[in-house]
Design a protein around this motif. Structure first.
Motif, PDB file in Angstrom:
ATOM      1  N   ASN A  40       0.853  -1.189   0.000  1.00 18.72           N
ATOM      2  CA  ASN A  40       0.000   0.000   0.000  1.00 18.72           C
ATOM      3  C   ASN A  40       0.895   1.247   0.000  1.00 18.72           C
ATOM      4  OD1 ASN A  40      -1.503   2.270   1.154  1.00 18.72           O
ATOM      5  ND2 ASN A  40      -3.129   0.782   1.525  1.00 18.72           N
ATOM      6  N   ALA A  41       0.856   1.993  -1.102  1.00 15.51           N
ATOM      7  CA  ALA A  41       1.735   3.161  -1.258  1.00 15.51           C
ATOM      8  C   ALA A  41       1.453   4.236  -0.209  1.00 15.51           C
ATOM      9  CB  ALA A  41       1.605   3.740  -2.664  1.00 15.51           C
ATOM     10  N   GLU A  42       0.201   4.451   0.123  1.00  8.96           N
ATOM     11  CA  GLU A  42      -0.148   5.460   1.133  1.00  8.96           C
ATOM     12  C   GLU A  42       0.399   5.061   2.501  1.00  8.96           C
ATOM     13  OE1 GLU A  42      -1.774   8.779   3.086  1.00  8.96           O
ATOM     14  OE2 GLU A  42      -1.349   8.408   0.972  1.00  8.96           O
ATOM     15  N   LEU A  43       0.287   3.786   2.841  1.00  9.23           N
ATOM     16  CA  LEU A  43       0.828   3.309   4.108  1.00  9.23           C
ATOM     17  C   LEU A  43       2.347   3.455   4.122  1.00  9.23           C
ATOM     18  CD1 LEU A  43       0.584   2.034   6.887  1.00  9.23           C
ATOM     19  CD2 LEU A  43       0.394  -0.207   5.776  1.00  9.23           C
ATOM     20  N   THR A  44       2.990   3.163   3.015  1.00  8.60           N
ATOM     21  CA  THR A  44       4.441   3.330   2.920  1.00  8.60           C
ATOM     22  C   THR A  44       4.835   4.774   3.175  1.00  8.60           C
ATOM     23  OG1 THR A  44       4.633   1.523   1.334  1.00  8.60           O
ATOM     24  CG2 THR A  44       6.463   3.084   1.415  1.00  8.60           C
ATOM     25  N   ARG A  45       4.123   5.721   2.566  1.00  6.90           N
ATOM     26  CA  ARG A  45       4.417   7.145   2.779  1.00  6.90           C
ATOM     27  C   ARG A  45       4.259   7.516   4.253  1.00  6.90           C
ATOM     28  NH1 ARG A  45       2.056   7.770  -1.977  1.00  6.90           N
ATOM     29  NH2 ARG A  45       0.008   8.251  -1.160  1.00  6.90           N
ATOM     30  N   ARG A  46       3.169   7.092   4.853  1.00  2.00           N
ATOM     31  CA  ARG A  46       2.939   7.421   6.266  1.00  2.00           C
ATOM     32  C   ARG A  46       3.999   6.790   7.164  1.00  2.00           C
ATOM     33  NH1 ARG A  46      -3.558   7.677   7.475  1.00  2.00           N
ATOM     34  NH2 ARG A  46      -4.061   9.021   5.707  1.00  2.00           N
ATOM     35  N   MET A  47       4.393   5.572   6.854  1.00  2.00           N
ATOM     36  CA  MET A  47       5.425   4.903   7.639  1.00  2.00           C
ATOM     37  C   MET A  47       6.761   5.634   7.524  1.00  2.00           C
ATOM     38  SD  MET A  47       4.477   0.923   6.788  1.00  2.00           S
ATOM     39  CE  MET A  47       6.052   0.299   7.362  1.00  2.00           C
ATOM     40  N   ARG A  48       7.095   6.118   6.328  1.00  2.00           N
ATOM     41  CA  ARG A  48       8.366   6.813   6.148  1.00  2.00           C
ATOM     42  C   ARG A  48       8.370   8.177   6.833  1.00  2.00           C
ATOM     43  NH1 ARG A  48      11.781   5.039   7.387  1.00  2.00           N
ATOM     44  NH2 ARG A  48      12.990   6.838   6.769  1.00  2.00           N
ATOM     45  N   VAL A  49       7.246   8.879   6.805  1.00  2.00           N
ATOM     46  CA  VAL A  49       7.166  10.150   7.528  1.00  2.00           C
ATOM     47  C   VAL A  49       7.382   9.898   9.018  1.00  2.00           C
ATOM     48  CG1 VAL A  49       5.585  11.997   8.236  1.00  2.00           C
ATOM     49  CG2 VAL A  49       5.728  11.333   5.820  1.00  2.00           C
ATOM     50  N   HIS A  50       6.717   8.880   9.537  1.00  2.00           N
ATOM     51  CA  HIS A  50       6.836   8.498  10.947  1.00  2.00           C
ATOM     52  C   HIS A  50       8.270   8.064  11.257  1.00  2.00           C
ATOM     53  CE1 HIS A  50       6.120   5.499  14.274  1.00  2.00           C
ATOM     54  NE2 HIS A  50       5.423   6.526  14.728  1.00  2.00           N
ATOM     55  N   GLY A  51       8.821   7.200  10.433  1.00  2.00           N
ATOM     56  CA  GLY A  51      10.169   6.699  10.651  1.00  2.00           C
ATOM     57  C   GLY A  51      11.221   7.789  10.545  1.00  2.00           C
ATOM     58  N   ASN A  52      11.078   8.662   9.555  1.00  2.00           N
ATOM     59  CA  ASN A  52      12.048   9.731   9.372  1.00  2.00           C
ATOM     60  C   ASN A  52      12.028  10.674  10.569  1.00  2.00           C
ATOM     61  OD1 ASN A  52      12.968  12.496   8.016  1.00  2.00           O
ATOM     62  ND2 ASN A  52      13.797  10.777   6.839  1.00  2.00           N
ATOM     63  N   PHE A  53      10.855  10.924  11.117  1.00  2.00           N
ATOM     64  CA  PHE A  53      10.724  11.759  12.308  1.00  2.00           C
ATOM     65  C   PHE A  53      11.546  11.165  13.457  1.00  2.00           C
ATOM     66  CE2 PHE A  53       8.789  13.023  16.270  1.00  2.00           C
ATOM     67  CZ  PHE A  53       8.420  14.346  16.086  1.00  2.00           C
ATOM     68  N   ILE A  54      11.373   9.876  13.695  1.00  2.00           N
ATOM     69  CA  ILE A  54      12.043   9.245  14.831  1.00  2.00           C
ATOM     70  C   ILE A  54      13.546   9.075  14.583  1.00  2.00           C
ATOM     71  CG2 ILE A  54      11.781   6.786  14.288  1.00  2.00           C
ATOM     72  CD1 ILE A  54      11.101   8.460  17.676  1.00  2.00           C
ATOM     73  N   GLU A  55      13.967   9.157  13.334  1.00  2.00           N
ATOM     74  CA  GLU A  55      15.392   9.064  13.015  1.00  2.00           C
ATOM     75  C   GLU A  55      16.140  10.360  13.338  1.00  2.00           C
ATOM     76  OE1 GLU A  55      14.550   5.931   9.354  1.00  2.00           O
ATOM     77  OE2 GLU A  55      15.169   7.976   8.891  1.00  2.00           O
ATOM     78  N   TYR A  56      15.466  11.498  13.290  1.00  2.00           N
ATOM     79  CA  TYR A  56      16.150  12.782  13.455  1.00  2.00           C
ATOM     80  C   TYR A  56      15.805  13.548  14.734  1.00  2.00           C
ATOM     81  CZ  TYR A  56      17.986  12.427   8.769  1.00  2.00           C
ATOM     82  OH  TYR A  56      18.679  12.022   7.658  1.00  2.00           O
ATOM     83  N   VAL A  57      14.586  13.469  15.175  1.00  2.00           N
ATOM     84  CA  VAL A  57      14.149  14.323  16.285  1.00  2.00           C
ATOM     85  C   VAL A  57      14.833  13.988  17.614  1.00  2.00           C
ATOM     86  CG1 VAL A  57      12.146  15.026  17.675  1.00  2.00           C
ATOM     87  CG2 VAL A  57      11.996  14.995  15.175  1.00  2.00           C
ATOM     88  N   PRO A  58      14.933  12.724  18.023  1.00  2.00           N
ATOM     89  CA  PRO A  58      15.527  12.461  19.345  1.00  2.00           C
ATOM     90  C   PRO A  58      16.953  12.988  19.512  1.00  2.00           C
ATOM     91  CG  PRO A  58      14.342  10.533  18.586  1.00  2.00           C
ATOM     92  CD  PRO A  58      14.399  11.489  17.423  1.00  2.00           C
ATOM     93  N   LEU A  59      17.815  12.751  18.545  1.00  2.00           N
ATOM     94  CA  LEU A  59      19.196  13.215  18.673  1.00  2.00           C
ATOM     95  C   LEU A  59      19.254  14.739  18.704  1.00  2.00           C
ATOM     96  CD1 LEU A  59      22.208  12.741  18.883  1.00  2.00           C
ATOM     97  CD2 LEU A  59      22.289  12.501  16.395  1.00  2.00           C
ATOM     98  N   THR A  60      18.450  15.384  17.884  1.00  2.00           N
ATOM     99  CA  THR A  60      18.444  16.848  17.875  1.00  2.00           C
ATOM    100  C   THR A  60      17.949  17.391  19.211  1.00  2.00           C
ATOM    101  OG1 THR A  60      18.032  16.754  15.490  1.00  2.00           O
ATOM    102  CG2 THR A  60      17.766  18.887  16.563  1.00  2.00           C
ATOM    103  N   LEU A  61      16.921  16.772  19.792  1.00  2.00           N
ATOM    104  CA  LEU A  61      16.450  17.200  21.113  1.00  2.00           C
ATOM    105  C   LEU A  61      17.523  16.997  22.189  1.00  2.00           C
ATOM    106  CD1 LEU A  61      12.750  15.964  21.166  1.00  2.00           C
ATOM    107  CD2 LEU A  61      13.541  18.335  21.303  1.00  2.00           C
ATOM    108  N   ILE A  62      18.244  15.916  22.109  1.00  2.00           N
ATOM    109  CA  ILE A  62      19.332  15.674  23.071  1.00  2.00           C
ATOM    110  C   ILE A  62      20.385  16.768  22.941  1.00  2.00           C
ATOM    111  CG2 ILE A  62      21.277  14.146  23.624  1.00  2.00           C
ATOM    112  CD1 ILE A  62      19.350  11.784  22.884  1.00  2.00           C
TER     113      ILE A  62
END
Length: 129
Positions: A40-62
């Motif tokens: 499902n292409a829409e699910l893939t897009r939503r998963m990548r937005v979610h995943g990309n968020f968790i890849e960058y936000v925690p380290l930047t907040l630290i």
């Protein structure tokens, strides 16, 4: 006592993360996909937005919190936080559209990398001062 900026940004990012998580869960439910994207292409897009968020936000907040703890000026912390916030919003919206809005996706990543770099440099400057 001065108001710490990082906890405010962390709380706002947590709420945004919950929103992104619920978007993925809702799409999984409607598409009846338990694991993966089920093609499902829409699910893939939503998963990548979610995943990309968790890849960058925690380290930047630290990095923000560490810079704040080392006494970096409030404007530096807010510059990092606002850049990260605008970057994550632009990226999430750009990638979520069909077709994706590449300019927003790129802008989102540029702002996110800028925030990450600024956080790293603020910490190095404080540690080496």
């Amino acid at each position: 006592m001065t108001l710490a900026a990082t906890p405010i940004y962390a709380a706002l990012f947590a709420l945004f993360f919950i929103f992104l998580s619920l978007r993925v869960a809702a799409m999984r439910r409607s598409a009846r996909v338990s694991l993966g994207d089920g093609g499902n292409a829409e699910l893939t897009r939503r998963m990548r937005v979610h995943g990309n968020f968790i890849e960058y936000v925690p380290l930047t907040l630290i990095l923000m919190a560490l810079a704040e703890l080392q006494g970096q000026p409030a404007w530096t912390i807010h510059l990092i936080g606002l850049s990260l916030a605008l970057g994550r919003l632009a990226h999430a919206y750009g990638v979520s559209q069909q077709p994706q809005i590449l300019k927003l996706r790129v802008l989102g990543m540029v702002l996110t990398i800028t925030a990450l770099t600024a956080g790293a440099l603020a910490n190095l400057a404080a540690a080496l001062a």
